[in-house]
Motif scaffolding. Structure first.
Motif, PDB file in Angstrom:
ATOM      1  N   MET A 428       0.895  -1.077   0.000  1.00  0.00           N
ATOM      2  CA  MET A 428       0.000   0.000   0.000  1.00  0.00           C
ATOM      3  C   MET A 428       0.970   1.167   0.000  1.00  0.00           C
ATOM      4  O   MET A 428       0.643   2.229   0.380  1.00  0.00           O
ATOM      5  CB  MET A 428      -0.760  -0.021   1.300  1.00  0.00           C
ATOM      6  CG  MET A 428      -2.015   0.747   1.141  1.00  0.00           C
ATOM      7  SD  MET A 428      -3.098   0.237   2.423  1.00  0.00           S
ATOM      8  CE  MET A 428      -3.723  -1.253   1.773  1.00  0.00           C
ATOM      9  N   ASN A 429       2.242   0.912  -0.290  1.00  0.00           N
ATOM     10  CA  ASN A 429       3.196   2.009  -0.240  1.00  0.00           C
ATOM     11  C   ASN A 429       3.295   2.679  -1.603  1.00  0.00           C
ATOM     12  O   ASN A 429       4.270   3.312  -1.925  1.00  0.00           O
ATOM     13  CB  ASN A 429       4.570   1.519   0.223  1.00  0.00           C
ATOM     14  CG  ASN A 429       5.102   0.456  -0.693  1.00  0.00           C
ATOM     15  OD1 ASN A 429       4.509   0.181  -1.730  1.00  0.00           O
ATOM     16  ND2 ASN A 429       6.212  -0.142  -0.324  1.00  0.00           N
ATOM     17  N   ASP A 430       2.261   2.515  -2.352  1.00  0.00           N
ATOM     18  CA  ASP A 430       2.270   3.169  -3.659  1.00  0.00           C
ATOM     19  C   ASP A 430       0.867   3.664  -3.961  1.00  0.00           C
ATOM     20  O   ASP A 430      -0.049   3.481  -3.164  1.00  0.00           O
ATOM     21  CB  ASP A 430       2.734   2.161  -4.727  1.00  0.00           C
ATOM     22  CG  ASP A 430       3.444   2.884  -5.836  1.00  0.00           C
ATOM     23  OD1 ASP A 430       3.012   4.003  -6.181  1.00  0.00           O
ATOM     24  OD2 ASP A 430       4.419   2.337  -6.370  1.00  0.00           O
ATOM     25  N   THR A 431       0.710   4.250  -5.117  1.00  0.00           N
ATOM     26  CA  THR A 431      -0.571   4.846  -5.518  1.00  0.00           C
ATOM     27  C   THR A 431      -1.718   3.840  -5.407  1.00  0.00           C
ATOM     28  O   THR A 431      -1.669   2.956  -4.574  1.00  0.00           O
ATOM     29  CB  THR A 431      -0.456   5.334  -6.965  1.00  0.00           C
ATOM     30  OG1 THR A 431       0.136   4.304  -7.706  1.00  0.00           O
ATOM     31  CG2 THR A 431       0.373   6.584  -7.035  1.00  0.00           C
ATOM     32  N   GLY A 432      -2.758   3.916  -6.190  1.00  0.00           N
ATOM     33  CA  GLY A 432      -3.841   2.941  -6.180  1.00  0.00           C
ATOM     34  C   GLY A 432      -4.623   2.985  -4.876  1.00  0.00           C
ATOM     35  O   GLY A 432      -5.209   3.998  -4.521  1.00  0.00           O
TER      36      GLY A 432
END
Ligand code: ADP
Ligand code: MG
Length: 489
Positions: A428-432
């Motif tokens: 969850m350490n990225d976009t989306g």
């Protein structure tokens, strides 16, 4: 769209000899297997002993039909074998059996994509003909002093000579054509395509002219047996011809050889004309008659052709034409793509990965896709994990790298999840998903947003807390901050 070289247009036509993948010779029962002791695979017919007669190998004809169908050519219902007369020690009959006036395959075309600058353009090369003929023997000069040896193992090996119109306009186009032709003959299985062993040899006819002028006189570079040499030889030949013309010399029609050691072409002999060969119909062989029913039968038994498969990829998987063509470079690549696309349900992503990461690594290690350490099932699983937001694209590349380097314990698609876990890439350490959480939190806390915008930096803490909580602690705090700042500014 011709690219000029020093103000000259380059004109190239190809003659390719594809050795047909039959077990026995074109007019005898001797074996064609490569690498046997000299003269152990030459029977009485191949040695041209008196009283012997040629008998047509049906397998060679069938392969010619397959080729004609593959390139959309006309397959002659009646073609003729002719004697091409010349004297050479490795040709004991004193003539080669070939086809002259009426070849078995007539017309047709080969088309392919080409990178021109930043664009990809489709180029079509028209074929003039493809005809059946026998190969000659070999003269051996190396192992003898003051003498030459003759090995007749190759005599009578079935060849399909494939002749283009002078349609190519650069060495790049010529190489792209040769690669496409190589793909076609190996795909349909009529030739093993082994260039080192001479199963696929190209002669490049090269001339130059001022744009719009008449065709220049050509020189024919013989027996190019690697794509790299092909490009070097043509480039050298073009520069040489232009220099000659610029120096006021006329080009003499000639046959030349490329020397990979010097990178130069050298004249071998001045070129014979057809009349020098005294062609005439071979009285020992009846006309070759191919009925429509035979052609239909062969057609029915042929595997899906690369261009037909490419069309299907465009239709069934909604791929761009370029992708579809790249993915049908070989049956193995196409199968890998289809397996990946079907398993992950994302054809375009599968295509991007195969044309990107996969082929880059294959090229770097000169590996065929059959040997790829990442299976189609694994790649599909990986793509699945990108689409369900388990990992970012970046993380996926790391997982891919790991799989490629054998970090996956079992070679199965389960390795993907295991590696994501082991590398701590689950995110969850990225976009989306993370962005969605942030948007929700911002919407639910308008007061904090307002305060922050009014200059109260501490109001940010009131936002980060709920975000981390909503992500169940899996969000990367640094990234949460960066995303928050982006959205708030
Ligand atoms: P041959 O059988 O004597 O070699 P062809 O007329 O059959 O001669 O041509 C052989 C090849 O040379 C063909 O591929 C043809 O396209 C090509 N060709 C013919 N004229 C030229 C030219 N002026 N420049 C380049 N290629 C040419
Ligand atoms: Mg020729």
């Amino acid at each position: 769209m011709s690219k000029l070289v020093q103000g000259y247009e380059v004109v190239i036509g190809f003659e390719t000899h594809a050795q047909l993948s039959t077990k026995s010779k074109i007019f005898s029962r001797a074996s064609v297997a490569f690498g046997a002791e000299p003269n152990t695979q030459a029977c009485a017919v191949d040695m041209a002993l008196p009283g012997t007669l040629p008998v047509m190998n049906i397998g060679a004809v069938e392969r010619a039909i397959e080729f004609g169908l593959a390139i959309n050519a006309h397959i002659a219902e009646r073609s003729i074998f002719a004697r091409k007369n010349y004297f050479y020690p490795d040709l004991p009959k004193g003539y080669q059996i070939s086809q002259f006036e009426i070849p078995v395959v007539q017309g047709g075309e080969v088309s392919f994509f080409l990178e021109v600058g930043k664009e990809t353009v489709r180029k079509t090369v028209r074929l003039e003909r493809a005809h059946l003929e026998e190969d000659a023997g070999k003269s051996l000069h190396e192992d003898f002093i003051g003498q030459s040896g003759i090995d007749l193992n190759r005599a009578g090996t079935p060849l399909l000579e494939i002749v283009t119109q002078p349609d190519m306009r650069s060495s790049e186009e010529a190489v792209a054509y040769a690669k496409e032709l190589h793909k076609i003959v190996t795909w349909i299985g009529i030739c093993d395509g082994n260039m080192q062993e001479g199963s696929f040899r190209c002669d490049a006819n090269v001339s130059v002219r001022k744009p719009g002028g008449e065709l220049g006189t050509r020189r024919e570079i013989k027996n190019l047996n690697s794509f790299k040499f092909m490009q070097q030889a043509i480039d050298y030949e073009v520069r040489w011809q232009i220099d000659q013309i610029e120096d006021g010399h006329a080009i003499q029609q000639a046959t030349v050889l490329f020397d990979p050691d010097t990178g130069e072409t050298r004249a071998m002999r001045t070129k014979e004309d057809a009349a020098d060969y005294r062609y005439f119909p071979d009285p020992d062989l009846p006309p070759l008659v191919i009925g429509r029913d035979w052609v239909e039968r062969v057609k029915g038994e042929m595997a899906e052709l690369p261009r037909v498969m490419a069309e299907r990829f465009v239709k069934d998987y909604a791929l761009p034409e370029y992708d579809a063509t790249q993915l049908t470079q070989s049956k193995a690549v196409a199968a890998y793509f289809e397996a990946t696309a079907k398993a992950c349900g994302q054809p375009k992503l599968a295509s991007n990965w195969i044309m990107g990461e996969v082929s880059r690594r294959l090229n770097a290690s000169e590996m065929a896709i059959e040997q790829a350490p990442v299976s189609a099932a694994q790649l599909a699983a990986l793509i699945g994990r990108i689409s369900d937001n388990t990992i970012s694209n970046n993380a996926a590349r790391q997982v891919f790298e790991g799989l490629w380097n054998g970090e996956g314990p079992s070679g199965s698609e389960g390795d993907v999840d295991a590696l994501i876990e082991a590398k701590g890439l689950k995110q969850m350490n990225d976009t989306g998903e993370l962005e969605k959480i942030i948007d929700d939190v911002l919407a639910a806390n308008p007061k904090n947003v307002e305060e922050f915008k009014a200059g109260n930096a501490k109001a940010l803490n009131g936002l980060v807390g709920p975000i981390m909580k909503a992500s169940k602690g899996k969000a990367n705090p640094g990234q949460v901050n960066a995303l928050l700042m982006k959205k708030l500014r």
